[in-house]
Every structure is written in C-alpha cells, then in structure tokens.
Design an enzyme around this catalytic site. Structure first.
Site, PDB file in Angstrom:
ATOM      1  N   ASP A   1     -13.986 -10.015  -3.994  1.00  0.00           N
ATOM      2  CA  ASP A   1     -13.472 -11.319  -3.558  1.00  0.00           C
ATOM      3  C   ASP A   1     -14.342 -11.838  -2.420  1.00  0.00           C
ATOM      4  OD1 ASP A   1     -12.795  -9.718  -1.420  1.00  0.00           O
ATOM      5  OD2 ASP A   1     -10.723 -10.408  -1.293  1.00  0.00           O
TER       6      ASP A   1
ATOM      7  N   ARG B   1       0.819  -1.210   0.000  1.00  0.00           N
ATOM      8  CA  ARG B   1       0.000   0.000   0.000  1.00  0.00           C
ATOM      9  C   ARG B   1       0.856   1.264   0.000  1.00  0.00           C
ATOM     10  NH1 ARG B   1      -4.812  -1.772   4.260  1.00  0.00           N
ATOM     11  NH2 ARG B   1      -5.828  -3.224   2.833  1.00  0.00           N
TER      12      ARG B   1
ATOM     13  N   CYS C   1     -27.494  -3.442   8.827  1.00  0.00           N
ATOM     14  CA  CYS C   1     -27.117  -4.784   8.397  1.00  0.00           C
ATOM     15  C   CYS C   1     -28.282  -5.767   8.525  1.00  0.00           C
ATOM     16  CB  CYS C   1     -25.933  -5.278   9.217  1.00  0.00           C
ATOM     17  SG  CYS C   1     -25.384  -6.928   8.761  1.00  0.00           S
TER      18      CYS C   1
ATOM     19  N   GLY D   1       2.356 -22.640  -2.008  1.00  0.00           N
ATOM     20  CA  GLY D   1       1.327 -23.508  -2.577  1.00  0.00           C
ATOM     21  C   GLY D   1       0.645 -22.873  -3.782  1.00  0.00           C
TER      22      GLY D   1
ATOM     23  N   CYS E   1     -19.962  -2.494  14.903  1.00  0.00           N
ATOM     24  CA  CYS E   1     -19.853  -2.285  13.466  1.00  0.00           C
ATOM     25  C   CYS E   1     -20.584  -1.005  13.063  1.00  0.00           C
ATOM     26  CB  CYS E   1     -20.456  -3.480  12.725  1.00  0.00           C
ATOM     27  SG  CYS E   1     -20.504  -3.274  10.924  1.00  0.00           S
TER      28      CYS E   1
ATOM     29  N   GLU F   1      -1.033  -9.015  -5.098  1.00  0.00           N
ATOM     30  CA  GLU F   1      -2.363  -9.592  -5.270  1.00  0.00           C
ATOM     31  C   GLU F   1      -2.303 -11.073  -5.619  1.00  0.00           C
ATOM     32  OE1 GLU F   1      -5.280  -8.329  -4.560  1.00  0.00           O
ATOM     33  OE2 GLU F   1      -4.190  -6.577  -3.838  1.00  0.00           O
TER      34      GLU F   1
ATOM     35  N   CYS G   1     -19.949  -7.444  15.421  1.00  0.00           N
ATOM     36  CA  CYS G   1     -21.204  -6.803  15.006  1.00  0.00           C
ATOM     37  C   CYS G   1     -21.651  -5.637  15.898  1.00  0.00           C
ATOM     38  CB  CYS G   1     -22.317  -7.845  14.920  1.00  0.00           C
ATOM     39  SG  CYS G   1     -22.051  -9.079  13.621  1.00  0.00           S
TER      40      CYS G   1
ATOM     41  N   GLN H   1      -5.282 -17.091  -1.839  1.00  0.00           N
ATOM     42  CA  GLN H   1      -5.097 -18.337  -1.091  1.00  0.00           C
ATOM     43  C   GLN H   1      -3.978 -18.248  -0.052  1.00  0.00           C
ATOM     44  OE1 GLN H   1      -7.367 -20.538  -1.685  1.00  0.00           O
ATOM     45  NE2 GLN H   1      -8.128 -19.860  -3.658  1.00  0.00           N
ATOM     46  N   THR H   2      -3.546 -17.035   0.313  1.00  0.00           N
ATOM     47  CA  THR H   2      -2.474 -16.885   1.293  1.00  0.00           C
ATOM     48  C   THR H   2      -2.855 -15.803   2.298  1.00  0.00           C
ATOM     49  OG1 THR H   2      -0.808 -17.453  -0.376  1.00  0.00           O
ATOM     50  CG2 THR H   2      -0.016 -16.380   1.617  1.00  0.00           C
TER      51      THR H   2
ATOM     52  N   TYR I   1     -10.701 -10.163 -10.253  1.00  0.00           N
ATOM     53  CA  TYR I   1     -10.370  -9.507  -8.983  1.00  0.00           C
ATOM     54  C   TYR I   1      -9.003  -8.827  -9.053  1.00  0.00           C
ATOM     55  CZ  TYR I   1      -8.910  -8.673  -4.242  1.00  0.00           C
ATOM     56  OH  TYR I   1      -8.440  -8.060  -3.118  1.00  0.00           O
TER      57      TYR I   1
END
Length: 358
Positions: free
Chosen positions: A134, A21, A204, A77, A198, A33, A195, A38-39, A116
């Site tokens: 995502d 960032r 919500c 992986g 939030c 990205e 929650c 998956q990480t 994405y």
C-alpha cells in the site's frame, strides 16, 4: 542489508497494539482492512468494534439489510467499501459455504478484496508469503532503495510488488506486512520522518542523498471537479421527504433530501427561478424558511458545493408523495445520509427551522 531482519527487530520494539492483531479470524481481519482503506487507525478502531458487534459473522453480514450496513458505516465515507463488503459476504456464503478462502489467488475473487486487502488477509490469517503493498510500502521502499518509478503507474505497481515479494519473510509473512504498516505509520512517515534514528539510515538512498521529500514519485493528478448540489429540506406537518441515491455516482445507496444539481453556482434570482420549476414542489404553496451559504465538501476527485434550502409546504403534490419516502423530521437521522447532509443537520439553522422538538 538483511531488510527483513532489521524491519522485524524494529517491529518487536515498536509494534502498535491494535484489536485486529489479536485475532486470527479472517473475517475480522477482512473487516479491519476494508475500514482502514482511506481511514486513519484512530478513527477506524471504534468503527471496527461497532461493525463486528453488529455483524459478528459473514453470514450475519450477508443476511443484513443494506440500510443497516450503511447506517453502521455512516461517517466513514467511501461508501462503496461498505457495499462491496456486504456483496463479498453474500458471495462467500453462496460460493464458499460462509468461510473465506485461504489462498491469495482465491481471495482475489471475492468482491471488494483488492490486491492489498487479499494479501493482508492471506498473510495475517493464513501465513501465506504474499506482500501487502500500500502507500506505506511504496513510500518506504522508494526511499530506502531509491526507486523513482511513479507509484501510481502500472509499471511502478509491478516493480514495487516484485521488490516486496523478494524482501518478505517466508517464515513470518504476516508480521513482516504488519511491520511495514507500522514502520510507515510511525517511522518513515510522509512528512517529517524520523530519519536520524531509523534502523535503515545507513542504507537509505533518500536519506543519504537528501531526497526524502522527493520520494515516492507520483504522477500528475487532475484537479478536482466542482459540483453544485441544492438540497430541499421540505417540511409538512412534522414530516419531510427523502430518497435513496440509486444512480452510479457518489454516495450510492445513501439517502438524501430532494436535490437538484447545476453546472455552476446559482445567483439568488436564478435560485428562485429554479425553485418555481421543480416538479416535486409544483402546485404547493412554498414558504422559504432558510437558505444556507454553500457548504464545501471535499472528496477525492471532486468538490461538492452544497446549498440547503429549508422549505415549508401546505400540501405534498403527487411527485413528492410517490417518488420520495415520507418520514418524521426527527427520524431522518435514522437513515444513512452523506456526511455533508449529516453535518448540516446538526448546524444551528437546521436545528432552529428543521425540527419538531421544542
């Protein structure tokens, strides 16, 4: 409800300080990205630094040997990501003079850049107002807006993208997408979301109707398939034999020991019978030093049951000498190996029987 304003206000107070960032370099953002697919972020940071240090430019990645790329990636992986990242770098060099295109539509043409990742690069690096949707976004929007369409269905993906496109900040699209990522990671988490505190609690749908655990909705998944791998760690005068996986299957481009796959787990007598039938051992005097218990290795759609046999032979035959790569035993870890092999190499039996170090 002004969704964007509420979200960006929350982000201003809660944003994580992540290395990708602090750059507008689209290549670095692209790498981050791909790594984060998956990480987990905590694990991904060290790999991000390692990767951009080893391959600081798109040109350097395009020029790199695939073995070098896979070695840097080892442990993350989902190795298709690394292969596609390199293929994409080659494509950028050949078709775009080494610079990533600046629009979402053009980024989608790059190999390995899905909807994405292309949206993330377009919004973070080039301020294009396109939503990066995502799992975090599916979860947040389904809960707040009460959407029960399965998120893994074609109609669901279109519905969530359309909603996110309506909500995205047109003036700060990159910060909006980053805010959704952090909101999903820190606030609207998969389990035990925060929650009561939030900022969307009053709006919500899931919170107001006690349906937090029910959203998002996912389609039914097939149970993972069991596969049974038998690896033969062959010793001969301080050397062993490995081979790159070339078939279109898991762990493509990684190296492994001679392997035989069966449709079911073998009984001891069946294992010995198989040992006598393997072409790469034919004609050699074989001494079995150790047979492991099956090691379970879980992948997304399959479960691997890996059994390791450490063998010593008196001489290599034609098959193993010509179809496999002969390497010093203590140099095997210099090659990119599937995680299940890498882990077993560090286990006590392997250290005891499969090493030349005293």
């Amino acid at each position: 409800m002004d969704f964007s304003s509420i979200l960006l206000k929350w982000y201003k107070a809660n944003a994580r300080d992540l290395p990708w960032r602090n750059t507008s370099n689209p290549y670095y953002i692209w790498v981050s990205e791909v790594i984060l697919q998956q990480t987990r972020v905590v694990q991904g940071i060290s790999y991000y630094y390692r990767f951009i240090e080893r391959f600081p430019t798109i040109q350097s990645l395009a020029d790199a040997n695939i073995d070098d790329v896979m070695k840097v990636w080892q442990g993350l992986g989902y190795y298709t990501r690394a292969r596609n990242l390199k293929a994409g770098a080659i494509q950028v060099v050949e078709q775009y003079n080494g610079s990533l295109p600046t629009s979402y539509r053009e980024l989608l043409r790059i190999k390995g850049l899905g909807a994405y990742s292309a949206a993330a690069v377009a919004s973070f690096a080039f301020d294009e107002a396109v939503p990066a949707v995502d799992g975090n976004v599916y979860r947040i929007l389904s809960r707040i807006f009460g959407i029960f369409t399965p998120i893994d269905s074609t109609s669901g993906k279109k519905e969530f993208f359309a909603l996110a496109n309506e909500l995205i900040s047109r003036t700060e699209p990159g910060r909006f997408n980053q805010a959704l990522i952090d909101f999903g990671a820190l606030q609207c988490t998969p389990k035990s979301p925060r929650c009561p505190e939030c900022p969307f609690a009053d709006y919500c749908y899931a919170f107001q109707n006690n349906l937090i655990a029910a959203l998002p909705v996912k389609g039914k998944k097939k149970p993972p398939t069991d596969r049974f791998f038998y690896y033969f760690m062959v010793k001969h005068k301080g050397y062993t034999y490995i081979k790159r996986r070339e078939q279109k299957d898991i762990w493509h481009s990684l190296y492994e020991f001679p392997m035989h796959e069966t449709s079911a787990a073998l009984k001891p007598d069946e294992l010995i019978e198989m040992l006598n039938s393997l072409s790469f051992l034919s004609g050699s005097k074989v001494k079995v030093l150790n047979i492991s218990q099956p090691v379970r290795h879980i992948l997304s759609h399959r479960t691997i049951w890996a059994t390791f046999l450490i063998l010593e032979i008196d001489k290599p035959n034609y098959v193993i000498a010509n179809e496999y790569v002969r390497v010093p035993i203590d140099n095997v870890n210099n090659y990119s190996l599937p995680r299940v092999i890498d882990a077993y190499m560090a286990a006590e039996p392997a250290l005891k029987y499969f090493s030349t170090k005293k």
